[in-house]
Design a protein around this motif. Structure first.
Motif, PDB file in Angstrom:
ATOM      1  N   ARG A 133       0.827  -1.200   0.000  1.00 35.96           N
ATOM      2  CA  ARG A 133       0.000   0.000   0.000  1.00 35.96           C
ATOM      3  C   ARG A 133       0.868   1.259   0.000  1.00 35.96           C
ATOM      4  NH1 ARG A 133      -2.641   1.864   5.428  1.00 35.96           N
ATOM      5  NH2 ARG A 133      -0.408   2.203   5.646  1.00 35.96           N
ATOM      6  N   SER A 134       1.941   1.260   0.789  1.00 41.88           N
ATOM      7  CA  SER A 134       2.833   2.423   0.827  1.00 41.88           C
ATOM      8  C   SER A 134       3.529   2.618  -0.508  1.00 41.88           C
ATOM      9  CB  SER A 134       3.875   2.242   1.943  1.00 41.88           C
ATOM     10  OG  SER A 134       3.246   2.089   3.201  1.00 41.88           O
ATOM     11  N   ARG A 181       1.114   4.152  -3.313  1.00 40.67           N
ATOM     12  CA  ARG A 181       0.707   5.528  -3.087  1.00 40.67           C
ATOM     13  C   ARG A 181       1.716   6.522  -3.651  1.00 40.67           C
ATOM     14  NH1 ARG A 181      -1.911   5.603   3.080  1.00 40.67           N
ATOM     15  NH2 ARG A 181      -3.837   4.511   2.505  1.00 40.67           N
ATOM     16  N   GLU A 202      -7.600  -1.299   3.455  1.00 39.54           N
ATOM     17  CA  GLU A 202      -6.285  -1.224   2.818  1.00 39.54           C
ATOM     18  C   GLU A 202      -6.170  -2.256   1.697  1.00 39.54           C
ATOM     19  OE1 GLU A 202      -3.338  -1.627   5.788  1.00 39.54           O
ATOM     20  OE2 GLU A 202      -4.039   0.067   6.985  1.00 39.54           O
ATOM     21  N   GLU A 236      -8.127  -0.989  -1.251  1.00 30.13           N
ATOM     22  CA  GLU A 236      -7.389   0.082  -1.933  1.00 30.13           C
ATOM     23  C   GLU A 236      -6.298  -0.489  -2.832  1.00 30.13           C
ATOM     24  OE1 GLU A 236      -4.335   3.739  -0.772  1.00 30.13           O
ATOM     25  OE2 GLU A 236      -5.605   2.836   0.780  1.00 30.13           O
ATOM     26  N   ALA A 291      -6.017  -0.340  -7.065  1.00 30.99           N
ATOM     27  CA  ALA A 291      -4.869   0.185  -7.810  1.00 30.99           C
ATOM     28  C   ALA A 291      -4.405  -0.794  -8.878  1.00 30.99           C
ATOM     29  CB  ALA A 291      -3.722   0.490  -6.844  1.00 30.99           C
TER      30      ALA A 291
END
Length: 368
Positions: A214-215, A218, A247, A250, A254
C-alpha cells in the motif's frame, strides 16, 4: 564638333574628334602590343625558386589557395574532413530501427540494471533478494502417486486441474534514468517496461506485506499502477478482515486494470503479531499455531467474504492466482478445497466470453 565628316580611323584630340591617318593608326597599334608574360619571367630567379608554402606571405598563401579565409591551412582542412567522416561513420541511426528491435534493446538494458536493496543502517537487516520457488499441491492419483506438475504460463480452461504456475524467474530490474532522459520518444517507448516485466515483491518484514504494498503504490502515478503485471504478496490472515480490509480494497483497486498474475501467501495470525500507530501491522517471528484464525471464502451465512467481493473481484485482468496457505492444522486436502472454493467464487458471475481466473494451491519448494 569641329568636323562633321570623319572616317573610322579617328580619335579624340583635345576634346575634338580629328581623323587619323592610316600611318598613325598602325603606329598606335604597335605601341599597344604587350609582351608575352612567359618571356618576362625568369624561372631561374631565386625569388621564383623560393615560391613555396614556407616562404609565402599570408596574403600570397590565401591567393594561391593554400589557406582558407578562416585561417585554416589545406592540411587542417583535410584533417577536419577526415574527422567529420569518421564521426559520420561512428554515428548509428538508432531511431531508424523498427520499434520491435528497439523494444528488444530496451529489454536487455532493463535486465542489465538489477535493483540494489538500500541499506538504511549498518545494523538494520534487509531481506535477501532471491527467487521464490513453489510447487503445486495436487490430488494423488488412483495408484497413490501425485500428478505431474506443469510449470508454464499458458492459460488453461477452468476444467483442467493441472494448472500451470507463474514463472519464478521474473526480473527485479529497473530502467536507467540516463536512458529515459535521452529523448521524449525513448522515454515513452521504454517507461512501461519495468512495470510489465518485473515481479513486485512485498513480504512480511517487520510489517505486513500489505502495508508495504500500500505504501509503495501511493507513490506511483496512475499509469504506473495500472501497468504492473505481476506481484508476490505476503500478508497475515487478519489483514483480510476487520479494519485492514479497506487497505486491501485500496490495493486491489490500484491493480484493477493491470495485474495479470498474483502470488499470494496467507499466514495464519497465530505466528505472533502486533499493531502500532498509523495502522501498521507488525509481524513478529514465529510459526503458525494450531487453531489460529485463517481467511475464509464465505462467512457463516454463506455470503462471500468482503476481501473477495470488494477486493479480488476488482482485479478484472487477473488470469492466475497462486495461493500458499500457511496454517499449522490444515492438510493438503483442506488447502485444495479452500482454493477450489475461491476459484468458484471468483468465476461464478463471469460470462462465457470473460476470462476465468485460475486459482492454484501451492506450497514452498526451495530457494535459489
Amino acid at each position: 564638333m569641329i568636323r562633321d565628316d570623319f572616317n573610322d580611323d579617328c580619335g579624340w584630340d583635345g576634346g575634338n574628334v580629328v581623323p587619323w591617318g592610316s600611318t598613325r593608326c598602325e603606329r598606335y597599334e604597335a605601341d599597344q602590343t604587350l609582351p608575352d608574360p612567359l618571356d618576362i619571367l625568369d624561372f631561374e630567379s631565386p625569388s621564383i625558386k623560393s615560391l613555396n608554402k614556407e616562404n609565402l606571405s599570408e596574403f600570397e598563401a590565401l591567393m594561391l589557395g593554400e589557406n582558407s579565409n578562416d585561417g585554416s591551412s589545406e592540411d587542417e582542412l583535410d584533417m577536419d574532413t577526415a574527422t567529420s567522416s569518421s564521426e559520420d561513420d561512428a554515428f548509428f541511426p538508432f531511431m531508424d530501427l523498427p520499434l520491435e528491435i528497439r523494444q528488444q534493446i530496451y529489454h536487455w538494458v532493463h535486465l542489465m540494471n538489477p535493483i540494489g536493496l538500500t541499506q538504511f543502517a549498518p545494523w538494520y537487516p534487509i531481506p535477501v533478494n532471491r527467487g521464490y520457488f513453489v510447487k503445486a499441491i495436487t490430488a494423488p492419483s488412483k495408484d497413490g502417486s501425485k500428478a505431474p506438475e506443469v510449470s508454464d504460463e499458458i492459460p488453461r480452461p477452468l476444467a483442467m486441474r493441472a494448472a500451470p504456475l507463474l514463472s519464478p524467474w521474473r526480473p527485479y530490474s529497473c530502467m536507467p534514468t540516463s536512458m529515459l532522459r535521452v529523448s521524449r520518444q525513448i522515454y515513452y517507448e521504454s517507461r512501461e517496461l519495468p512495470f510489465r516485466n518485473n515481479e513486485f515483491v512485498f513480504v512480511n518484514w517487520f510489517a505486513s506485506g500489505l502495508w508495504a504494498a500500500r505504501s509503495f503504490i501511493r507513490g506511483l502515478q496512475a499509469w504506473q499502477m495500472q501497468t504492473m503485471r505481476y506481484a508476490r504478496l505476503e500478508l497475515l490472515s487478519r489483514d483480510l478482515a476487520g479494519r485492514y480490509v479497506d487497505e486491501w480494497r485500496e490495493l486491489c483497486g490500484a491493480w484493477s486494470e493491470g495485474l495479470r498474475g498474483l502470488r499470494l501467501k496467507i499466514l495464519s495470525s497465530g505466528g505472533g503479531a502486533g499493531t502500532a500507530g498509523g495502522g501498521v501491522s507488525w509481524v513478529v517471528a514465529g510459526s503458525p499455531q494450531r487453531g489460529a484464525p485463517t481467511a475464509g471464502v464465505r462467512d457463516e451465512q454463506g455470503k462471500i467474504e468482503e476481501w473477495i467481493e470488494n477486493g479480488l473481484k476488482q482485479l478484472k485482468r487477473l488470469r492466475c492466482l497462486e495461493v500458499e496457505l500457511s496454517a499449522a492444522d490444515w492438510d493438503d486436502d483442506i488447502k485444495m478445497d479452500w482454493c477450489q472454493s475461491l476459484e468458484e467464487v471468483l468465476n461464478e458471475s463471469k460470462t462465457e466470453t470473460e476470462q476465468y481466473v485460475r486459482v492454484c494451491c501451492v506450497e514452498r519448494a526451495r530457494d535459489l
